[in-house]
Design an enzyme around this catalytic site. Structure first.
Site: not given
Ligand code: UD1
Ligand code: F6R
Length: 726
Positions: A2, A595
């Site tokens: 935010c 990965e």
């Protein structure tokens, strides 16, 4: 996550249109942080009224909404406070009603923008609901706005006229958790409160006139004044800290002298009285001739949105309450602490915008790698009770019985997200006793793989928007199976379309190469596996070991990150200018090998291949000689002897691999003696969690190789962060 932005003008005339543009532009500067909805609050047309405009989606959607609401842009304000927010949904989906600003009531008496989490919001909500407050959103923030109103009303009814910051002190006493917040109120026109605890907030200061000071005094409560009402606690005079502040008469002209800690303050010019001073005249905001100066303040969670307007900023500290009115910035605290600073300096920011966004890091990828101690902790926060070895996944609780009845689990994802499925497949099977298949979304669809109603399909995605994964989800939904999402972006298509799921809460990932999302997905999946088996006595010890292992992971990742200098050297000495790199792993570490190889390929453009160590002798060994660089995972688990033997096959062919092994592992220290074999040591954890630590050196290696080649790590060629095409 935010973002907060506020704009406050005093004696600087601005039209409403200009104010809105400033707020919207401030939000645009926060866009890079990731968000899913936005909103602003400004003065309305009626006296002391507030207009709130909010919208889900991007800032452009807010602009359209503002155009739709069509407020009169030409009205001008000599003084005004506007607040704005970009929200990354945590409590409640991105819906208009959940966007900030949140309000106290239909008249918008108190409106709040908030970053962080109020952990006792449920208790507060219950309390306020019992007192007749009607909640309209699912956010934790709404209870702050209502609390402001409740405490304000109670005090006003009892004849206590609270100053805005005094009211704020009372509100903060009731809040638990973390916050950075701004509050504006129709009861305190043209004033704004900014306060923080554990969430950053800063204030940019701009004035045409030369200001006197480069610091602001901190103001403390005057212990001799009356105590106000704290209605949620009855009439208790002291708060949690025993330090509730005071009700001061806000019109008291003398108050500004008595409330100061500074010896010089009673020498301040009386001219300031004209401007309704209520406390000590802040020395910082007088112009040289002693009169209040026209001022603009820019409040934000992030310097990136302030820097365009001013380089002069003041960073708030935890528990500071900044109160801006009449062109002045006051910093209040609820109590004096021994040794605490009595001032806050107004600093000059010399940083460039891009630099601010990345903090002390050169690239987002680097920042995200280093964020992993925090992001992995956030994935577990509020979900694991380490004392009682209990897991509660709010989003799955009701669905667990159905999932446990599954005939098989199918995990479906792409790229890195697929690797997190591979990494956790074994522990799923071990703990749940349900067969698990792991599918690449595109291949799963190409095969038109059969799916049945009693299959549970788990979809893993950082963005929640990957086209292949979404198509596979639709395919499974059409066939009637229960679908579970493991997603980072709240409100993303995948999160909305699945029946249930878990948000991994890693925070926005901006670098194209996925790093912190991988470790958080991994942990989220382990938590799901643990939840599936929480009714099994036979698995109790194993579960407890894993939960206690998870507790250590953030700290252990921090330790692995200390390998950076060694990795830097290794890259320069052994891996630079190489054409290809083999990465070897077995069991739990096969996923780490795949990965690691993907990270190296996509960021450094070096060919790299993850190889199952057991497969070496079936073909790959032909590549091995003294020149081929090889990294092998040799950490301890039940397959350790087999891994050692694979590595011996390599050294027998003059290969000299780099071994990622556990701290103080005698086997590898002995083997390294007098040979070219190198080791990178990582702490040991439970076997099924070891991949969380083992992947970090590979992330660092891929980053370093790319930087050394001069590649723009955050924008590798041909790749996009969110792959929304098939
Ligand atoms: C929720 C809150 C969290 C808060 C916690 C407090 C949200 C989004 N999360 O987290 O901020 O701290 O309560 O108890 O409000 N879901 C899907 N598919 C997915 C991911 C999630 O359907 O891919 C659903 C879940 O089933 C659930 C909801 O979304 O209904 C929220 O999921 P999640 O954030 O994981 O739930 P909590 O951990 O309970
Ligand atoms: C690799 C990477 C990609 C993504 C893949 C899936 O670093 O980022 O392989 O993992 O495109 O993306 P999400 O997880 O958003 O579905």
């Amino acid at each position: 996550m935010c973002g907060i932005f506020g704009y406050c003008n005093f004696l600087v005339e601005k039209s409403r249109g200009e104010i809105l543009d400033t707020l919207v532009e401030g939000l645009q500067r926060l866009e890079y942080r990731g968000y899913d909805s936005t909103g602003v609050a400004i003065d309305g047309d009626e006296l002391d009224s507030t207009t709130i405009i909010k919208q889900i989606g991007k800032v452009d959607a807010l602009k359209e909404e503002i155009a739709k609401v069509n407020p009169n842009r030409d009205v001008t304000f000599a003084s005004h406070v506007g607040i704005a927010h970009t929200r990354w949904a945590t409590h409640g989906q991105p819906r208009q009603v959940n966007c900030h600003p949140q309000r106290s009531d239909a008249n918008n008496e108190f409106v709040i923008v908030h970053n962080g989490i109020i952990t006792n919001f449920r208790e507060l909500k219950t309390l306020l609901t019992n007192k007749g407050y009607k909640f309209e959103s699912e956010t934790d923030t709404e209870c702050i706005a209502k609390l402001f109103k409740h405490i304000y009303d109670t005090n006003t009814q009892n004849g206590n006229e609270l100053d805005f910051h005094e009211l704020t002190k009372l509100v903060l006493l009731e809040l638990e958790g973390s916050y950075g917040l701004l509050c504006r109120s129709s009861h305190y026109p043209d004033e704004v409160i900014a306060t923080r605890k554990g969430s950053p907030l800063l204030i940019g200061v701009k004035s045409e006139k030369k200001l006197k000071m480069d610091f602001v005094d901190v103001e403390f409560p005057d212990d001799t004044e009356n105590r106000p009402e704290t209605p949620l606690r009855g009439n208790t005079p002291t708060g949690r800290n025993g330090a509730i502040s005071v009700t001061s008469n806000k019109k008291n002209p003398n108050a500004f002298i008595s409330n100061s800690h500074s010896d010089n303050d009673n020498l301040l010019p009386i001219a300031a009285n004209h401007f309704n001073l209520r406390h000590s005249q802040s020395r910082a905001f007088l112009s040289e001739d002693g009169s209040p100066a026209p001022m603009e303040f820019f409040l934000s969670s992030d310097a990136s949105s302030v820097i365009k307007h001013t380089k002069k900023v003041l960073f708030l500290e935890d528990d500071d309450i900044a109160h801006i009115y009449d062109g002045e910035l006051h910093i209040h605290r609820s109590r004096r602490e021994v040794g605490a600073s009595m001032t806050r300096s107004i600093q000059t920011l010399e940083m460039e915008l891009a630099q601010i966004m990345k903090g002390r890091y050169k690239h987002f990828m680097q920042k995200e790698i280093y964020e992993q101690p925090e992001s992995t902790f956030n994935t577990m926060r509020g979900r694991i009770d380490f004392e009682n070895n209990r897991i509660t996944l709010g989003g799955l609780k009701a669905w667990l019985p159905a999932i446990r009845r599954a005939r098989r689990l199918i995990m479906i994802a792409c790229g890195t997200s697929y690797h997190s499925c591979l990494a956790t497949r074994a522990i799923f099977e071990e703990l749940s006793d349900i067969p698990v298949s792991v599918e690449l979304a595109s291949d799963f669809l190409d095969r038109k793989s059969p799916v049945f109603r009693d299959d549970i399909c788990i979809f893993v995605s950082q963005s929640g928007e990957t086209a292949d994964t979404m198509l596979a989800l639709n395919y499974c939904l059409e066939r009637g199976s229960l679908t579970v999402g493991i997603v980072n972006s709240v409100g993303s298509s995948l999160s909305r379309a699945t029946h249930c799921g878990v948000h991994i809460n890693a925070g926005p990932e901006i670098g194209v190469a996925s790093t912190k999302a991988y470790t958080s997905q991994y942990i989220a999946l382990v938590m799901v596996a643990l939840s599936l088996s929480d009714d099994r006595v036979s698995k109790l010890q194993r579960r407890n070991d894993i939960i206690q292992g998870l507790k250590q992971i953030p700290q252990q990742i921090k330790k692995v990150l200390d390998l950076e200098p060694k990795i830097k050297k290794l890259c320069q000495n052994k891996l630079k200018n190489q054409k290809s790199l083999l990465i070897l792993g077995r069991g739990y570490q096969f996923a780490s090998a795949l990965e690691g190889a993907l990270k190296i390929k996509e960021i450094s453009y070096m060919h790299s291949e993850g190889v199952l160590a057991g497969e070496l002798k079936h073909g790959v060994l032909a590549l091995v000689d003294e020149n081929l660089p090889i990294i092998a995972f040799g950490t301890r688990d039940s397959l350790f002897p087999k891994v050692v033997s694979s590595i011996e096959q390599i050294t027998a062919r003059k290969g000299h691999p780099i071994i990622i092994c556990n701290d103080n592992d005698e086997v590898w220290s002995k083997k390294a003696e007098g040979t070219k074999l190198e080791t990178l040591n990582v702490p040991q954890t439970v076997d099924c969690l070891q991949g969380l630590l083992n992947i970090v050196p590979l992330q660092l290696i891929s980053y370093r190789l790319a930087v050394d080649k001069g590649i723009d790590v955050d924008f590798p060629r041909n790749l996009a962060k969110s792959v929304t095409v098939e």
